[in-house]
Design an enzyme around this catalytic site. Structure first.
Site, PDB file in Angstrom:
ATOM      1  N   LYS A  48     -28.872 -16.092 -16.477  1.00  0.00           N
ATOM      2  CA  LYS A  48     -29.733 -15.243 -17.566  1.00  0.00           C
ATOM      3  C   LYS A  48     -30.935 -14.314 -17.115  1.00  0.00           C
ATOM      4  O   LYS A  48     -30.841 -13.157 -17.359  1.00  0.00           O
ATOM      5  CB  LYS A  48     -29.949 -16.035 -18.633  1.00  0.00           C
ATOM      6  CG  LYS A  48     -28.815 -16.485 -19.607  1.00  0.00           C
ATOM      7  CD  LYS A  48     -28.919 -17.733 -20.623  1.00  0.00           C
ATOM      8  CE  LYS A  48     -27.816 -18.602 -21.078  1.00  0.00           C
ATOM      9  NZ  LYS A  48     -28.111 -19.685 -22.093  1.00  0.00           N
TER      10      LYS A  48
ATOM     11  N   GLN B 128     -33.057 -22.964 -24.044  1.00  0.00           N
ATOM     12  CA  GLN B 128     -31.590 -23.417 -23.556  1.00  0.00           C
ATOM     13  C   GLN B 128     -31.506 -24.679 -24.177  1.00  0.00           C
ATOM     14  O   GLN B 128     -32.343 -25.841 -24.289  1.00  0.00           O
ATOM     15  CB  GLN B 128     -32.003 -23.511 -22.232  1.00  0.00           C
ATOM     16  CG  GLN B 128     -30.777 -24.040 -21.376  1.00  0.00           C
ATOM     17  CD  GLN B 128     -29.549 -23.002 -21.529  1.00  0.00           C
ATOM     18  OE1 GLN B 128     -29.789 -21.913 -21.393  1.00  0.00           O
ATOM     19  NE2 GLN B 128     -28.294 -23.705 -21.721  1.00  0.00           N
TER      20      GLN B 128
ATOM     21  N   ASP C 174     -29.963 -15.943 -29.652  1.00  0.00           N
ATOM     22  CA  ASP C 174     -28.660 -16.527 -29.824  1.00  0.00           C
ATOM     23  C   ASP C 174     -27.958 -16.739 -31.005  1.00  0.00           C
ATOM     24  O   ASP C 174     -27.054 -16.939 -31.197  1.00  0.00           O
ATOM     25  CB  ASP C 174     -28.819 -18.230 -29.221  1.00  0.00           C
ATOM     26  CG  ASP C 174     -28.748 -18.288 -27.803  1.00  0.00           C
ATOM     27  OD1 ASP C 174     -27.963 -17.731 -27.245  1.00  0.00           O
ATOM     28  OD2 ASP C 174     -29.382 -19.096 -27.430  1.00  0.00           O
TER      29      ASP C 174
END
Ligand code: NDP
Length: 301
Positions: free
Chosen positions: A55, A99, A122
């Site tokens: 990422k 994460q 997200d």
């Protein structure tokens, strides 16, 4: 009927990334703003480290700032929440990604809920889930289902009205938002899960079939309606022919399904690459919103 079109998610994702890169350059030139994503990793889980690194690399490649915070596994919840507060307050940070999974001592929902909804890259915050569920503009959509939606639109066009869609899996990160997106696109949506009776029969009715289960090759060829669009989200490692090696397969038995479906995503090279590309898109979109700039064409409404 011939063999299915193989949906080139890898190629589509590469194109999307290039378009995001152009959007980043335009935002810099027009508004003097460089999109920034705060990437928070707690602990040293090897798979999470790999994901986070790819990422961060993608961000830099597209001209965005990656604001990395790699914290030890001993980090307390209070320390993590304080970091989220600092990132929420930092105008150079347009999106925040934590994460998952977090260490067990930390309450994941408390952490995700602390992220300012406008910076929730997200799309896991309850405010974003609620905006999506109530069909309101401005929601950040979770990356994987939005990537699936872009692929479905690429095959069938934007008008999905009246099509029967089946989503197998009801997780908050894939299945549920996928169902909401298809419903918003005027599909007739069925949500299947581990308690569904006669899953094969449900599948046979679906014009659009999205499998997000985590069971290798569970969906068989004779479950698929001829001509259906099949989106395989599953990523399952199984033993390969050579001893000690593994290979990646989806939730759909690809070779059987491609003989029946109209179009199908392969694994790997289908949905997987779309997830990071959509994270890049979400970060650019958040920066555009913050700057009052026009949103990227492929951003969710
Ligand atoms: P979860 O484990 O959170 O959810 C799996 C869902 O599948 C659950 O809703 C479960 O039902 C349902 N299920 C399990 N067994 C069956 C069965 N026999 N029949 C029907 N439904 C069943 O998984 P995720 O949603 O997080 O991920 C799903 C898959 O997608 C995984 O393989 C994951 O690796 C992959 N994935 C891929 C991504 C990508 O970028 N390509 C991103 C995210 C995930 P119930 O709710 O009843 O338990």
């Amino acid at each position: 009927m011939g063999e299915a079109r193989i949906i080139d998610g890898k190629g589509f994702a590469a194109g999307l990334r290039a378009r995001v890169g152009e959007g980043v350059a335009a935002l810099k030139a027009g508004h003097g703003v460089t999109p920034g994503l705060g990437v928070v990793l707690v602990g040293d889980d090897p798979a999470s480290q790999v994901y986070v690194r790819s990422k961060e690399k993608a961000l830099v490649e597209l001209g965005m700032n990656s604001i990395d915070h790699h914290l030890p596994a001993t980090t307390t919840q209070a320390e993590l929440l304080a970091l989220i507060d600092a990132l929420n307050a930092d105008p150079a940070v347009h999106g925040i990604l934590v994460q998952l999974p977090l260490p067990r001592a930390i309450d994941t929902q408390a952490v995700l809920g602390r992220i300012a909804p406008a910076k929730d890259a997200d799309g896991f915050h309850v405010v974003n889930a609620g905006l999506l569920a109530t069909g309101q503009a401005g929601a950040t959509i979770p990356c994987t289902p939005w990537g699936c939606m872009l692929l479905i639109r690429d095959v069938l066009g934007r008008d999905l009205s009246g099509r029967r869609a089946l989503v197998i899996g009801r997780s908050n990160i894939v299945g549920k938002p996928m169902g909401q997106l298809l419903l918003q696109a005027d599909c007739t949506v069925t949500m299947a899960h581990s308690r569904t009776r006669d899953l094969a029969d449900e599948c046979r009715r679906a014009d659009i079939l999205v499998a997000a289960v985590g069971r290798p090759e569970m969906v068989r060829g004779d479950w698929i309606k001829p001509g259906a669009v099949v989106i395989d989200v599953g990523m399952n490692r199984i033993p390969a022919d050579q001893p000690g090696k593994t290979r990646l397969v989806g939730d759909v038995a690809f070779d059987e399904a491609r003989a029946v479906a109209g179009a199908i995503t392969p694994v790997p090279g289908g949905v997987g690459p779309m997830t990071i590309a959509c994270l890049m898109l979400n970060t650019l979109t958040a920066a555009c919103r913050a700057a009052g700039a026009p949103l990227p064409a492929e951003a969710a409404p």
